[in-house]
Scaffold this motif. Structure first.
Motif, PDB file in Angstrom:
ATOM      1  N   UNK A 155     -71.770  19.545  67.792  1.00  0.00           N
ATOM      2  CA  UNK A 155     -70.896  19.757  68.831  1.00  0.00           C
ATOM      3  C   UNK A 155     -69.680  20.448  67.970  1.00  0.00           C
ATOM      4  N   UNK A 156     -69.320  20.208  66.866  1.00  0.00           N
ATOM      5  CA  UNK A 156     -68.405  20.860  66.027  1.00  0.00           C
ATOM      6  C   UNK A 156     -68.570  22.057  65.839  1.00  0.00           C
ATOM      7  N   UNK A 157     -69.952  22.405  65.409  1.00  0.00           N
ATOM      8  CA  UNK A 157     -70.432  23.877  65.237  1.00  0.00           C
ATOM      9  C   UNK A 157     -70.362  24.839  66.323  1.00  0.00           C
ATOM     10  N   UNK A 158     -70.570  24.288  67.464  1.00  0.00           N
ATOM     11  CA  UNK A 158     -70.687  25.108  68.539  1.00  0.00           C
ATOM     12  C   UNK A 158     -69.271  25.430  69.253  1.00  0.00           C
ATOM     13  N   UNK A 159     -68.189  24.315  68.862  1.00  0.00           N
ATOM     14  CA  UNK A 159     -67.089  24.807  69.095  1.00  0.00           C
ATOM     15  C   UNK A 159     -66.440  25.827  68.270  1.00  0.00           C
ATOM     16  N   UNK A 160     -66.758  25.865  66.914  1.00  0.00           N
ATOM     17  CA  UNK A 160     -66.133  26.555  65.902  1.00  0.00           C
ATOM     18  C   UNK A 160     -66.914  27.868  66.127  1.00  0.00           C
TER      19      UNK A 160
ATOM     20  N   UNK B 270     -67.109  31.714  70.368  1.00  0.00           N
ATOM     21  CA  UNK B 270     -66.969  32.754  71.004  1.00  0.00           C
ATOM     22  C   UNK B 270     -68.129  33.601  70.525  1.00  0.00           C
ATOM     23  N   UNK B 271     -68.689  33.557  69.562  1.00  0.00           N
ATOM     24  CA  UNK B 271     -69.877  34.486  69.224  1.00  0.00           C
ATOM     25  C   UNK B 271     -71.196  33.834  69.785  1.00  0.00           C
ATOM     26  N   UNK B 272     -71.358  32.738  70.048  1.00  0.00           N
ATOM     27  CA  UNK B 272     -72.704  32.115  70.640  1.00  0.00           C
ATOM     28  C   UNK B 272     -72.562  32.502  72.247  1.00  0.00           C
ATOM     29  N   UNK B 273     -71.371  32.267  72.679  1.00  0.00           N
ATOM     30  CA  UNK B 273     -71.351  32.488  74.212  1.00  0.00           C
ATOM     31  C   UNK B 273     -70.088  33.230  74.614  1.00  0.00           C
ATOM     32  N   UNK B 274     -70.062  34.406  74.463  1.00  0.00           N
ATOM     33  CA  UNK B 274     -68.856  35.279  74.601  1.00  0.00           C
ATOM     34  C   UNK B 274     -68.385  35.257  75.901  1.00  0.00           C
ATOM     35  N   UNK B 275     -69.213  35.077  76.970  1.00  0.00           N
ATOM     36  CA  UNK B 275     -68.829  35.257  78.450  1.00  0.00           C
ATOM     37  C   UNK B 275     -68.176  33.924  78.799  1.00  0.00           C
ATOM     38  N   UNK B 276     -67.069  33.971  79.782  1.00  0.00           N
ATOM     39  CA  UNK B 276     -66.528  32.848  80.028  1.00  0.00           C
ATOM     40  C   UNK B 276     -67.274  31.765  80.894  1.00  0.00           C
ATOM     41  N   UNK B 277     -68.121  32.318  81.887  1.00  0.00           N
ATOM     42  CA  UNK B 277     -68.879  31.802  82.741  1.00  0.00           C
ATOM     43  C   UNK B 277     -70.167  31.312  82.366  1.00  0.00           C
ATOM     44  N   UNK B 278     -70.591  31.570  81.201  1.00  0.00           N
ATOM     45  CA  UNK B 278     -71.629  30.894  80.142  1.00  0.00           C
ATOM     46  C   UNK B 278     -71.844  29.520  80.516  1.00  0.00           C
TER      47      UNK B 278
ATOM     48  N   UNK C 291     -69.332  22.447  77.142  1.00  0.00           N
ATOM     49  CA  UNK C 291     -68.399  22.174  76.211  1.00  0.00           C
ATOM     50  C   UNK C 291     -67.192  22.098  76.642  1.00  0.00           C
ATOM     51  N   UNK C 292     -66.608  22.630  77.811  1.00  0.00           N
ATOM     52  CA  UNK C 292     -65.461  22.270  78.547  1.00  0.00           C
ATOM     53  C   UNK C 292     -65.415  21.018  79.183  1.00  0.00           C
ATOM     54  N   UNK C 293     -66.660  20.327  79.593  1.00  0.00           N
ATOM     55  CA  UNK C 293     -66.601  19.230  80.052  1.00  0.00           C
ATOM     56  C   UNK C 293     -66.496  18.001  79.010  1.00  0.00           C
ATOM     57  N   UNK C 294     -67.117  18.374  77.749  1.00  0.00           N
ATOM     58  CA  UNK C 294     -67.013  17.320  76.704  1.00  0.00           C
ATOM     59  C   UNK C 294     -65.786  17.470  75.904  1.00  0.00           C
ATOM     60  N   UNK C 295     -64.889  18.311  76.076  1.00  0.00           N
ATOM     61  CA  UNK C 295     -63.609  18.542  75.310  1.00  0.00           C
ATOM     62  C   UNK C 295     -63.803  18.444  73.842  1.00  0.00           C
ATOM     63  N   UNK C 296     -62.937  17.985  73.195  1.00  0.00           N
ATOM     64  CA  UNK C 296     -62.661  17.792  71.754  1.00  0.00           C
ATOM     65  C   UNK C 296     -64.037  17.010  71.205  1.00  0.00           C
ATOM     66  N   UNK C 297     -64.232  17.207  69.870  1.00  0.00           N
ATOM     67  CA  UNK C 297     -65.092  16.470  69.026  1.00  0.00           C
ATOM     68  C   UNK C 297     -64.796  15.128  69.022  1.00  0.00           C
TER      69      UNK C 297
END
Length: 1031
Positions: free
Chosen positions: A675-680, A683-691, A697-703
């Motif tokens: 979870x932490x690595x995905x948030x970090x 932008x590089x893994x999923x640059x598109x907002x609607x990805x 990740x937005x549903x999960x919120x903070x680590x």
């Protein structure tokens, strides 16, 4: 060729025509040098008109080289004018004779008048003369009635719709120009009217005659029609039959498409049904959990009743302290978090692009650790076919990504240390591939180690020193030979050369055994390693198309031999290739023998000869070349493997038909780390907002913290070793049942493959009418009006063809709507689709979307292959439908079982002092079970207990005037609540224990009854448990 006088005459005639003077034109036509025949001086005006018209037409003819009339053209015009005169006389004769006959009222003369005036007298039928006369007389009478003024003697005839001819009936005068004071004979029938009347009359007579013939021969006509229809139907049938024979392949294709379409429709219906069944099962799971949880709570209340604090707060505390079990506790919020994590790891597992990008965002040492822990855990170390298939897809995607972004030269794969190659080798040399290496190498390696007489030493200096030592040992005297020599000096001694030749011969012999074991055991090589070798070869060739086959196979050899096999040959004890006895070890001579063999095989695999410092081994170069050819064939065959979809029989339907959900066992620490690595690196893994990843990740919120996973209070906050305790607890593994966030309806919208197909169809429509060098150029260049028109024409033709297509064969509505878009709108839609496809990794803007054009070219080239694929897909769909039906039956059985279980659970809640186990067949029911007695409370009492919070429009001091009766019904878990408000009985309200538990699960603290009474849900459940299910 015209003579000079003739040319002069032509000039005069054209000049006169241009002046528009009929007399001058006539004079020029009569010139002897012109040699124009049949010139009538009375037709001067008409000659002028006809010649002017001919010259105007020639002037307007763009293909005509000359703009003047030549003698042959002039003669033709004169002949045409003369013919006009003859036609005019003929029509004048007809008009005059017919009208005079009508005025004399002599019907008997009409036949002779018509015969003498028409071109073909045979058209005049004597039997029709009287009726023809009557028709002409009526027409003339009607026309005469319309004449209101005095009429003149002139007739006007128009020839060729452009030349007017005038004739005076009284003076017999004629003219081609309008006479002065011209009054027309308006009561007379003109030539066209006479001709029209005659033709109409003749057609009516012919029609009546034909009708009479039909009436007289009706029976024969019916027979002829019947025979004709029969012959026509037979010919049509035979023609259709021949068409089917000539187009058998196309018909088979259409039938297979129809079957495939029907199978797809059935598939979607069954999937939707199964998804709904699965949701129902999940809901039942929750209800069962709530019932069990409520039973546990009730048992706690009963067993601790004597110790229970009578205060209201104490009751609340006992009721609420039962839901503190971390992420797997039975509350809506935590269950939602758990489901989101399950959906997140499902997305990461099934879409390898995210992890492939993440690997290269981290430092290499960190990514290696991440691979060894989280990623292999995510794929269960490829413990079954599904996980192995998905792990291979990850390796493939990551390797392609690494080659695309980090490999600049072909040799970088060999000289560098590619992350993915290292991971693949490590994985296949681990527990899964260790047995393969043992089978492959253990016999020959053990043979080399066990051969105590085998000595392979290819170093001239070492051979020299061993020889000197041997001499001194044998003679007991110090040798006079020097101890320190160079390679060249050592080779000058015949004894050294002789010993080297023996070592080289032994080396060849032993190396042949190892090589033979390797090349003859291709089937033992792990499939995953062979598939990655194939991906490596294809990816390098795609990036470096000029690379030769030998260069590509050397890279494959670097993976298969140098990185995978070579270390196991050099150090078999380190890779558990052979069994070593306790305290046993490989001595230096054995190690050197193995190293020599590995060195020769390494040179052969890379087609590298012995040169430079190894020049003394150049006698083996021919052997190396021969060995390389064997390796080359081996590496080439190793790359010839099936795609994972075929190997593991996996496709897009697999997860849909699987009854049990994929499950992974992962530690809390690994979940938090991922979870932490995905948030970090989001932008590089999923640059598109609607990805999709961003949404999860937005549903999960903070680590989250470790405590939030385990539940609050798991660790004593005053514990001095809290950090160490949490660190140990973070190693706790939990099971995640992976599920997709999206149902079938959602999946259709985000399915990259279907979007790819629609986009390819749009591109074909565009480039058919607007070509260009690249797709980007075509999309950015505005279409011309002509291109838009051509495109509209093509689409209209397609629409006509589509209208004749069977309904089952027609494309989806969205595709039909796309086809009707104008060219420019199609281009805009293509651009939007390409951006979406680029996010999913299907295409790339860096190469101007050449990938999709290549796909279109492959589709066109591989139509026959596509037919086979359609056939295979149909078979797979039929197999999938069978599996879906089995899954649906399983779900139905589960629902019935759960339904019975829930009813039994609710029933057991009613059993007082019962500890018997639940029986699903209902045989454990006690006979004559009595219902619990109703209980009655005033609103004031319920308010005191905290159950009732308030009543709308009623003061607290009036609560004593409101009563509530709670009655247990015959239906298990259902209660009737009756109330009287100030003596007025209200309507009945039903309470369902399952509904109350569901509200508690969803976090609903307060509910309304009778639309005005507010009650505490938790304390109401407690009250029902206490009064109806307690001791």
């Amino acid at each position: 060729m015209h003579s000079v006088p003739g040319l002069v005459a032509v000039g005069y005639i054209n000049e006169a025509i241009d002046e528009g003077n009929p007399l001058k034109t006539l004079d020029s036509l009569l010139l002897p040098t012109a040699k124009i025949n049949y010139v009538d001086p009375g037709l001067a005006q008409h000659y002028q008109d006809v010649l002017s018209c001919a010259k105007s037409q020639k002037f307007m003819d763009s293909e005509s080289a000359s703009k003047v009339l030549w003698l042959d053209e002039i003669q033709h015009a004169v002949d045409e004018a003369n013919m006009d005169k003859d036609k005019a006389k003929q029509w004048v004769t007809l008009v005059v004779d017919v009208n005079q006959c009508l005025e004399r009222e002599t019907p008997g003369d009409i036949l002779s008048v018509l015969k003498s005036s028409v071109c073909n007298p045979n058209d005049i039928i004597p039997e029709c003369a009287d009726r023809c006369y009557d028709a002409l007389a009526k027409a003339k009478e009607k026309k005469s009635e319309r004449v209101s003024t005095e009429e003149g003697p002139w007739l006007k005839l128009t020839l060729q719709d452009k030349y007017d001819y005038y004739y005076n009936v009284d003076s017999k005068e004629s003219s081609w120009v309008t006479p002065a004071s011209c009054l027309f004979k308006e009561s007379w029938l003109m030539a066209k009217e006479i001709e029209a009347l005659w033709k109409g009359h003749k057609q009516r007579e012919a029609y009546l005659s034909r009708r009479q013939t039909f009436a007289d021969n009706a029976t024969s006509i019916v027979k002829i029609q019947s025979w004709f229809r029969m012959v026509t139907a037979r010919r049509s049938y035979l023609s259709r039959l021949q068409y089917f024979r000539d187009h058998n392949n196309e018909i088979v294709k259409i039938q297979s498409l129809l079957r495939a379409n029907k199978a797809r429709d059935d598939y979607k219906t069954l999937v939707r049904g199964n998804q709904q069944l699965e949701k129902d099962l999940n809901l039942m799971d929750i209800k069962i959990g709530l019932l069990v949880k409520n039973r546990i709570t009730l048992e706690d209340v009963i067993s601790h009743r004597t110790k229970l604090n009578k205060k209201k707060g104490g009751e609340i505390q006992i009721l609420n302290n039962t839901d503190n079990q971390g992420i797997k506790s039975l509350s809506k919020e935590r269950r939602k978090t758990l489901e989101t994590y399950q959906q997140l790891f499902y997305l990461l597992q099934t879409n390898p692009l995210y992890l492939a990008k993440l690997i290269f965002q981290m430092p290499q040492n960190k990514s290696t650790k991440f691979m060894d822990t989280v990623i292999f855990t995510l794929y269960n170390y490829a413990s079954n076919q599904r996980e192995e298939y998905l792990l291979l897809k990850l390796f493939k995607t990551a390797l392609e990504e690494e080659i695309k972004s980090k490999v600049d030269q072909v040799q970088d794969i060999v000289t560098g240390n590619p992350t993915v190659i290292k991971m693949v080798v490590s994985f296949n040399r681990g527990a899964r591939g260790q047995n393969t290496l043992r089978q492959l190498l253990a016999p020959v390696v053990k043979g080399i180690i066990d051969d105590r007489s085998l000595i392979i030493n290819t170093s001239p200096v070492e051979v020299y020193k061993a020889w000197v030592n041997q001499l001194e040992t044998q003679t007991g005297e110090a040798s006079k030979l020097p101890y320190d020599v160079t390679t060249e000096q050592a080779l000058t001694y015949p004894e050294v050369q002789s010993k080297l030749e023996v070592s080289i011969e032994n080396l060849r012999r032993v190396t042949d055994k190892v090589l033979s074991s390797i090349v003859s055991s291709l089937e033992l090589l792990p499939y995953g390693l062979r598939y990655i070798a194939k991906v490596l070869k294809n990816s390098i060739h795609e990036k470096f198309p000029d690379a030769t086959e030998d260069e590509l196979l050397k890279i494959v050899g670097n993976l298969l031999y140098y990185r995978y096999m070579n270390p196991a040959i050099v150090a078999p004890d380190g890779f558990d290739i052979i069994d070593m006895t306790a305290g046993g070890q490989i001595n230096s001579d054995q190690r050197r023998n193995l190293g020599s063999v590995a060195k020769v095989l390494q040179h052969a695999a890379s087609n590298k000869l012995f040169e430079g410092e190894n020049e003394h081994l150049s006698s083996m170069n021919n052997y190396l070349s021969e060995t390389y050819q064997k390796f080359r064939k081996y590496f080439k065959e190793a790359c010839n493997v099936l795609e994972p979809e075929e190997k593991f029989n996996m496709d897009k339907y697999t997860d849909v038909v699987t009854v049990s959900k994929p499950v992974i066992y992962i530690s809390i620490e690994e979940i938090i780390s991922t979870h932490s690595l995905l948030l970090e690196h989001q932008d590089a893994i999923a640059p598109e907002k609607q990805d999709l990843l961003n949404e999860l990740l937005e549903l999960l919120g903070e680590v989250p913290s470790v405590e939030s996973f385990l539940g609050e209070g798991t660790v004593d906050p005053n514990d001095p070793n809290k950090a160490n305790t949490l660190s140990q607890l973070s190693k706790t593994e939990i099971s995640l049942y992976l599920t997709s966030k999206y149902s079938l309806e959602d999946g259709e919208g985000i399915d990259g493959q279907s979007l790819m197909i629609r986009t390819k169809k749009l591109i074909i429509d565009v480039i058919r009418n607007q070509p260009g060098n690249t797709l980007t150029e075509v999309l950015e260049t505005p279409a011309t009006a002509q291109q838009e028109a051509d495109h509209a024409t093509d689409m209209m033709s397609r629409a006509i063809i589509d209208s004749r297509t069977p309904e089952e064969m027609k494309h989806s509505q969205s595709m039909l709507e796309d086809a009707q878009l104008p060219l420019e709108q199609k281009k805009r839609k293509i651009q939007r689709n390409l951006r979406t496809l680029e996010q999913t990794g299907h295409v790339s803007s860096e190469n101007k979307y050449q990938d999709i054009l290549n796909e279109i070219a492959k589709d066109i080239r591989n139509q026959r292959i596509h037919r086979k694929l359609r056939k295979a897909e149909l078979a797979k769909l039929q197999q999938t439908l069978k599996a879906l039906n089995e899954k649906a039956a399983f779900y139905e059985e589960q629902i019935n079982y759960y339904d019975t279980y829930i009813k039994t659970c609710v029933d057991n809640l009613k059993r007082k002092n019962s500890r018997r186990s639940i029986k699903l067949d209902g045989k454990g029911e006690p006979k004559g079970a009595k219902r619990a007695k109703p209980v009655r409370y005033t609103a004031a009492k319920l308010h005191e207990k905290g159950v009732l919070l308030g009543i709308d429009d009623l003061q607290t001091n009036q609560f004593k005037n409101v009563t509530f009766d709670i009655i247990s019904t015959e239906d298990m878990g259902i209660f009737d609540v009756r109330s009287k408000f100030l003596g007025v009985e209200m309507e009945k309200v039903q309470l369902n224990i399952q509904d109350l538990l569901q509200m508690q699960y969803e976090g609903v603290a307060v509910m309304k009854m009778f639309d005005k009474v507010k009650v505490n849900v938790n304390l109401l459940i407690y009250l029902l448990n206490k009064k109806f299910y307690g001791k």
